[in-house]
Design a protein around this motif. Structure first.
Motif, PDB file in Angstrom:
ATOM      1  N   VAL A   1       0.862  -1.182   0.000  1.00 48.13           N
ATOM      2  CA  VAL A   1       0.000   0.000   0.000  1.00 48.13           C
ATOM      3  C   VAL A   1       0.896   1.230   0.000  1.00 48.13           C
ATOM      4  CG1 VAL A   1      -0.214  -0.036   2.539  1.00 48.13           C
ATOM      5  CG2 VAL A   1      -1.949   1.130   1.152  1.00 48.13           C
ATOM      6  N   PHE A   2       0.561   2.212  -0.826  1.00 51.18           N
ATOM      7  CA  PHE A   2       1.454   3.355  -1.009  1.00 51.18           C
ATOM      8  C   PHE A   2       0.845   4.695  -0.609  1.00 51.18           C
ATOM      9  CE2 PHE A   2       2.470   0.227  -4.416  1.00 51.18           C
ATOM     10  CZ  PHE A   2       3.638  -0.249  -3.841  1.00 51.18           C
ATOM     11  N   ASP A   3      -0.434   4.815  -0.768  1.00 50.91           N
ATOM     12  CA  ASP A   3      -1.104   6.099  -0.533  1.00 50.91           C
ATOM     13  C   ASP A   3      -1.543   6.186   0.931  1.00 50.91           C
ATOM     14  OD1 ASP A   3      -2.639   8.527  -1.637  1.00 50.91           O
ATOM     15  OD2 ASP A   3      -4.183   7.385  -0.587  1.00 50.91           O
ATOM     16  N   GLU A   4      -1.377   7.347   1.531  1.00 54.28           N
ATOM     17  CA  GLU A   4      -1.706   7.479   2.945  1.00 54.28           C
ATOM     18  C   GLU A   4      -3.190   7.265   3.223  1.00 54.28           C
ATOM     19  OE1 GLU A   4      -0.045   9.750   1.180  1.00 54.28           O
ATOM     20  OE2 GLU A   4      -1.077  11.700   1.203  1.00 54.28           O
TER      21      GLU A   4
ATOM     22  N   ALA B   1      -3.856   3.615   3.064  1.00 53.04           N
ATOM     23  CA  ALA B   1      -3.253   2.898   4.187  1.00 53.04           C
ATOM     24  C   ALA B   1      -4.005   3.107   5.490  1.00 53.04           C
ATOM     25  CB  ALA B   1      -1.788   3.332   4.358  1.00 53.04           C
TER      26      ALA B   1
ATOM     27  N   ALA C   1      -7.353  -1.711   5.294  1.00 47.51           N
ATOM     28  CA  ALA C   1      -5.999  -1.681   4.699  1.00 47.51           C
ATOM     29  C   ALA C   1      -5.140  -2.805   5.265  1.00 47.51           C
ATOM     30  CB  ALA C   1      -5.338  -0.336   4.998  1.00 47.51           C
TER      31      ALA C   1
ATOM     32  N   VAL D   1       1.287  -2.692   7.297  1.00 50.96           N
ATOM     33  CA  VAL D   1       2.708  -2.689   6.922  1.00 50.96           C
ATOM     34  C   VAL D   1       3.540  -3.324   8.038  1.00 50.96           C
ATOM     35  CG1 VAL D   1       4.670  -1.210   6.326  1.00 50.96           C
ATOM     36  CG2 VAL D   1       2.373  -0.664   5.465  1.00 50.96           C
TER      37      VAL D   1
ATOM     38  N   ASN E   1      -2.496   1.146  10.434  1.00 48.45           N
ATOM     39  CA  ASN E   1      -1.156   1.596  10.045  1.00 48.45           C
ATOM     40  C   ASN E   1      -0.757   2.900  10.719  1.00 48.45           C
ATOM     41  OD1 ASN E   1      -0.171  -0.425   8.211  1.00 48.45           O
ATOM     42  ND2 ASN E   1      -1.800   0.215   6.799  1.00 48.45           N
TER      43      ASN E   1
ATOM     44  N   ASN F   1       2.276  10.516   5.450  1.00 51.52           N
ATOM     45  CA  ASN F   1       2.739   9.233   4.918  1.00 51.52           C
ATOM     46  C   ASN F   1       4.204   9.041   5.313  1.00 51.52           C
ATOM     47  OD1 ASN F   1       3.673   7.146   3.250  1.00 51.52           O
ATOM     48  ND2 ASN F   1       2.318   7.739   1.571  1.00 51.52           N
TER      49      ASN F   1
ATOM     50  N   THR G   1       3.262   3.194   5.145  1.00 47.03           N
ATOM     51  CA  THR G   1       2.958   2.689   3.804  1.00 47.03           C
ATOM     52  C   THR G   1       4.205   1.936   3.320  1.00 47.03           C
ATOM     53  OG1 THR G   1       3.860   4.574   2.603  1.00 47.03           O
ATOM     54  CG2 THR G   1       1.534   4.720   3.253  1.00 47.03           C
ATOM     55  N   ASN G   2       4.184   1.478   2.086  1.00 50.61           N
ATOM     56  CA  ASN G   2       5.356   0.796   1.531  1.00 50.61           C
ATOM     57  C   ASN G   2       6.189   1.701   0.627  1.00 50.61           C
ATOM     58  OD1 ASN G   2       3.118  -1.686   1.772  1.00 50.61           O
ATOM     59  ND2 ASN G   2       5.179  -2.139   2.508  1.00 50.61           N
TER      60      ASN G   2
END
Lengths: 269, 147, 755
Positions: free
Chosen positions: C145-148, C151, C156, C159, C182, C355, C392-393
């Protein structure tokens, strides 16, 4: 590994014919980036640094630019600035003086990097490359030389030896649109050169290679805003655009119409 | 290959592969720390050296291309040089990492008469990046040195 | 000083440097002669190594999430030392992290593209590069997951499986991790009337109706409710991260470019099970840092490699690694701002989604500062802030010049202009009407002192020729307040040397801001001697007393006072003087009440510009910033800090943005990621506002946050309501009035009219 430094074009093309895998080094700016990043490896290098005949710049009649002439020299040369101001402007627009001190005319054409400034102006100026090999020499218009992303019609034993630019009869303009820092490469570049009442408009940096549409240029009515707008719209429509950090395809389509129109109005005045 | 390079008035010998970059020869074989590697793509100017008085990017210049030329690094510039002194007087530095490249670039501009006004100086400095953001004082320094 | 003595000093600096196995204190009296930073007379951590050291290359994950299932190392030469998470386990190294203990020295479960999963050690850098390229890694990929906002969504994927607060001194406030989410830290502000409500733990939607606190806006006639975005950005210190480490008779010695020598000492001692005294951190001058060189970066893996190999080890990052090492937090900030029809501000509600990427780093602290800086220097009856630090990642976010304030000031100062347009009140007058003045109470309960917001606002407005209710086409202003690290401690020692000079021993790291010059000037002033009587020793935890760290523009303010005490002590008691200061405070993480900052960084900016309506290109005519400095120690240094901050802010406003594709950074180089050049600074001018007799204020970041909204407000004056930084030509065109449904000059404004 070998590094050879021939002193004549004949010696270079012989070396090239004997060892087509060898890489030609001109200024070495683009090669340096690739080598440093590990994206290019070679066992053998043929450097042009000692080939004096490739550094000649002659401006009697047509402009004859040896392949090893540096960008900076074209930018500063009084004759080039006076008679071929579009050429001087396009070479001056490249990167920084530091890069222009090293980068060569032959190199920028052989690299065929879509985001370079000079190719669109060279095409607009009806420039021709002279190419040598052990098989002889030939002349190729720049618009035929560059065939796509980092690709040219050069055979593996060939070397660009010089570029010939006809003496222009009318005004020239080079428009470089930057979308980020002012030291950035172009998001779009438009070169327009008027010759005997007709114009050649070439759009660069938005696609895999510079684009020139003679049929659209033929409709040009100098000084007429509607005509300029129509030609701009035609260019915008016909080009297949790329996306990169300097702009999306959609943005480029939009600004090419504007920049072509502006270039045409500029060469009208 | 065996390279013999003229650097700051002396000859440096280095046995290196042809694709060795000039900056690495200068740092590793000549012990010079003035030329520095930041971007690795010839864009930022911290690796600037003068080759026959002209600034070039040593980080992407294959070292054999420097044969037969005279290389000058910041270590070869005297401290009483006008550009160096103007940088000092205007306090035109913060971290200093880019400054040798700025000084060498400024020196070439001044020597060649390409520092006539602030616009020309900015133009000449376009490829020398300073993340501390010292540009205004750097331009002041070069402007004064050009007078 | 003539040339020969300058040379002598340079040689002395060279001999000191980082090259000696036994490190000696350096002298960087940066006031006299030609400064050695100009002539390459100083050594950075990249310039010298420890004799005999081997070179470390880190092998990095190519997947954003998953598990390493194996390494193929058959092609490695015998002499290569290959380090894996097994070596971390064998050494018994625990998890670490400055605020949350969520990192390991090498991981089997990479959480971003670029995470350190193994390392190779070789006698030369070239051999290490080749070795690193010969290791093949196999992975089992996991979803990422990349977007705050994705996430923080209720469903979600996580992480990290759990949250573990760090014991480090850097965790200087209570953490509020939200289990099962997260969110590794939640910071809230609730002014008195809004405390003690029944509320959801986490608000996950940008259009949440916020019913629990809706009454805060009951008195508002107009409400602006808008969402703003800031992308990840890169610090781009010109000098990359560089670390040299060795073990000497059971002690760990690390020479590294860091802003946090004492945090580094504590965290490395924790990781390697040592007493703090058995770790020595030496900090050569840095070639820029801007927050990128805080807390543990390459130091732990280099120290482990040195221990495993029994050799000194050197690790210098490549530029793409520097880009991925730590970034500025991408953020989504929603602002709800309510006012009465006469312009009086009533209430402010902020939701900041921060993020922090794969590891918390100091993200919780950034989230806290983003939270209260977004309130701005204004009076409100009610303030409620929720700031979430979200995993996030992506590569980890960390300290970045402006420290969270940039992201929320961008949002909040744009919102003030939207409100001004909506109310039909001049944007400068609306601000003036609501500014915090001396004796007013900030949303944290702190009573404002030494406030200069009105002068700063007026100064900025006049710099662009702002006329009340006049034509403001192309003009914009912004104002902000920003806190300093609180609580924190600073100690300084001054020692009389046998030759009659004084040595200043202080932990303030020199990253280009002129720390040694500041210390030299101040010590000379306090000791009433010439500057050439002062030498400043290199920050070395064996030789200098404790200092919290060189961040948050705190050092000039804190260390100046510690130094004054030390000078006083020395003058009274003989050959050694000690000075100590602390600023106490801190905020309650659930109410935001307490002491956010012992003094306030106060700044304004103004822009005047043109927008090419066909290409969207912005051309700045004037970019101006005015920053309050109290007493200025070094006028050149103050100018440089202020200009540098503006130039960074200009880049953030117009073009700096890290881009990612499936978690992989796609522009980690200076060709694809632009920073401002000399060509971009034509329009810049500024003022460092001084008050005689005032206390010393830091200036390191003050002018960063107000620049993007000042430019944004100027762009919006033409009708382009841009909500996402940077304001690229493309985004400007997309925000053009003709693209909007509504016809008013400002874009879509959510929210409804009140009574």
């Amino acid at each position: 590994m070998t590094w050879i430094q021939p002193t004549s074009v004949d010696a270079v093309v012989r070396a090239r014919a004997e060892n087509p895998e060898a890489i030609i080094v001109a200024g070495g700016t683009f090669l340096g980036i690739l080598v440093r990043a590990g994206m290019l490896e070679a066992d053998d290098w043929i450097s042009l640094q000692d080939v004096r005949e490739l550094t000649r710049l002659q401006s009697l009649g047509d402009l004859s630019i040896g392949a090893m002439v540096r960008h900076r020299r074209l930018e500063l040369d009084e004759d080039v600035r006076g008679i071929w101001p579009g050429i001087a402007a396009a070479f001056r627009a490249v990167a920084s003086p530091r890069v222009r001190n090293v980068a060569t005319v032959g190199g920028v054409l052989a690299d065929a990097d879509y985001a370079s400034d000079p190719p669109s102006m060279l095409v607009a100026s009806r420039a021709v490359a002279e190419i040598a090999s052990v098989r002889g020499s030939r002349r190729v218009p720049i618009e035929e030389l560059i065939t796509g992303h980092y690709s040219t019609c050069l055979e593996e034993d060939e070397l660009i030896t010089r570029v010939i630019v006809p003496r222009p009869q009318g005004p020239a303009v080079y428009r470089k649109l930057r979308t980020r820092s002012q030291e950035d490469r172009p998001s779009s570049s438009v070169a327009a050169v008027v010759h005997q009442g007709t114009v050649r408009v070439v759009v660069g940096a938005v696609s895999d290679r510079p684009h020139h549409f003679a049929d659209l240029c033929a409709t040009w009515r100098p000084g007429n805003e509607d005509s300029a707008r129509e030609i701009g719209a035609g260019y915008a429509e016909r080009i297949e655009y790329i996306d990169d950090n300097r702009g999306s395809a959609a943005y480029r389509r939009r600004v090419v119409a504007v920049e072509v129109r502006r270039a045409l109005m500029q060469v009208s005045s | 290959m065996n390279l013999a390079l003229r650097v700051n008035g002396r000859t440096i010998h280095a046995d290196v592969e042809p694709e060795t970059m000039l900056v690495d020869v200068l740092r590793e074989h000549a012990g010079l720390t003035g030329p520095r590697v930041t971007c690795g793509v010839g864009l930022c100017g911290t690796c600037t050296v003068l080759m026959d008085e002209q600034p070039v990017s040593a980080c992407i210049l294959m070292a054999p291309l420097a044969q037969g030329t005279e290389i000058t690094t910041i270590e070869g510039i005297p401290e009483d040089d006008a550009v160096v002194r103007c940088f000092d007087r205007h306090h035109a530095f913060q971290c200093g990492f880019c400054i040798p490249g700025m000084v060498l670039t400024g020196r070439a501009m001044v020597a060649e008469g390409h520092a006539a006004d602030r616009e020309e100086i900015r133009e000449g400095l376009g490829g020398n990046l300073c993340r501390c953001g010292c540009y205004l004082k750097i331009i002041d320094a070069i402007e004064e040195a050009a007078q | 000083m003539n040339t020969s003595t300058a040379r002598a000093r340079r040689d002395q600096d060279n001999n000191e440097g980082t090259g000696n196995a036994r490190l000696r204190p350096g002298e960087t009296s940066a006031v006299q002669g030609v400064n050695p930073r100009i002539t390459a007379g100083i050594r950075y951590a990249t310039d010298g190594g420890i004799p005999g050291e081997w070179h470390l290359r880190i092998i990095r994950s190519s997947v954003p999430a998953g598990r390493v299932t194996g390494f193929q190392t058959a092609l490695l030469d015998d002499e290569i030392i290959f380090l894996t998470p097994d070596d971390v386990d064998a050494a018994g190294l625990p998890a670490f992290g400055c605020q949350i203990a969520d990192q390991t020295v090498l991981t089997r479960e990479p959480k971003f593209v670029g995470d350190a999963i193994a390392a190779v050690l070789a006698p030369t850098l070239a051999a290490a590069r080749i070795a690193a390229s010969l290791v093949e890694v196999s992975y089992e990929r996991a979803p990422a997951v990349f977007d705050e906002m994705a996430a923080i969504a209720p469903d979600a994927l996580l992480v990290h499986r759990s949250h573990a607060t760090s014991e480090s001194d850097s965790a200087y406030f209570d953490m509020r991790p939200q289990d099962g989410t997260n969110v590794c830290h939640r910071f809230r502000i609730r002014t008195a009337a809004l405390q003690g409500r029944q509320e959801p733990n986490v608000i996950t939607e940008l259009d949440d109706s916020d019913t629990a606190l809706a009454d805060a806006f009951a008195q508002a006639d107009v409400i602006i409710d808008e969402v703003f975005h800031t992308p990840a950005a890169a610090h781009v210190p010109m000098e990359p991260h560089a670390t040299n480490a060795q073990w000497v008779e059971g002690r760990l010695e690390v020479v590294t470019g860091t802003q946090t020598p004492f945090n580094m000492r504590q965290d490395l001692a924790h990781i390697f099970g040592l007493a703090a005294d058995d770790v020595r951190i030496v900090v050569p001058p840095m070639g820029g840092a801007f927050g990128a060189k805080t807390f543990i970066r390459t130091e732990a893996i280099t120290a482990l490699a040195a221990r495993v190999s029994g050799r000194p080890v050197r690790c210098v990052l490549d530029r793409d690694e520097v880009f991925n090492e730590v970034t500025r937090h991408p953020s989504t900030v929603r602002i709800r701002l309510g006012a009465k029809a006469d312009g009086t501000f009533v209430a402010k509600r902020i939701w900041a989604y921060v993020n922090t990427g794969a590891y918390a780093d100091c993200g919780p602290g950034v989230a806290q500062k983003m939270g209260y800086a977004g309130v701005g220097p204004y009076r409100f009856e009610h303030v409620a802030v929720d700031s979430y630090c979200i995993y996030t990642n992506l590569p980890p976010g960390g300290a970045f010049r402006g420290y969270g304030a940039m992201q929320s000031v961008w949002a909040s100062e744009r919102a003030v202009d939207l409100l001004a347009d909506r109310l039909g009140i001049d944007a400068v007058e609306l601000r003036r009407q609501n500014l915090l003045r001396e004796g007013d109470t900030f949303c944290t309960g702190e009573v404002m002192h030494d406030s200069h917001f009105e002068e700063l606002l007026d100064d900025a407005a006049s710099a662009v020729g702002w006329e009340k209710d006049g034509d403001r086409a192309g003009k914009g202003v912004a104002i902000m307040l920003k806190g300093m690290q609180t609580p924190s401690k600073a100690e300084a020692r001054i020692q009389l040397l046998p030759d009659g000079r004084y040595e200043v021993q202080a932990g303030t790291a020199d990253m280009g801001q002129g720390a040694s010059e500041m210390l030299t000037r101040l010590a000379a002033e306090y000791l009433k001697c010439d500057v050439d009587q002062i030498v400043v020793c290199t920050p070395d935890t064996d030789r200098v007393p404790y200092d919290t760290r060189t961040t948050s523009s705190r050092s000039t303010h804190m260390m100046s006072r510690a130094l004054a005490d030390a000078a006083q002590d020395l003058l009274q008691h003989g050959t050694v003087g000690h000075g100590y200061v602390s600023n106490d405070g801190g905020l309650d993480p659930d109410t935001g009440q307490g002491v956010a900052s012992s003094h306030w960084h106060q700044g304004s900016a103004a822009a005047s510009l043109d927008v090419d309506e066909e290409t969207g290109v912005i051309t700045l005519r004037t970019l101006y910033a005015s920053s309050y400095a109290g007493k200025v120690v070094n006028p050149h240094g103050a100018d440089l800090q202020n200009e540098g901050s503006m130039i960074l802010g200009l880049g953030s406003a117009l073009f700096e943005e890290l881009q990612f594709s499936d978690g992989q950074m796609t522009n980690p180089n200076l060709s694809d990621y632009n920073i401002a050049s000399a060509l971009d600074v034509v329009s810049i001018s500024h003022k460092v506002m001084q008050i005689p007799g005032a206390e010393v204020h830091g200036l390191g970041e003050t002018a960063v946050p107000p620049v993007p909204p000042a430019i944004g407000n100027a762009v919006a004056s033409f009708g382009y309501h841009v909500t996402r930084l940077p304001m690229t030509p493309e985004r400007v065109l997309a925000a053009a009035p003709s693209h909007e449904q509504a016809s008013p000059p400002v874009g879509h404004i959510q929210g409804e009219e009140g009574a």
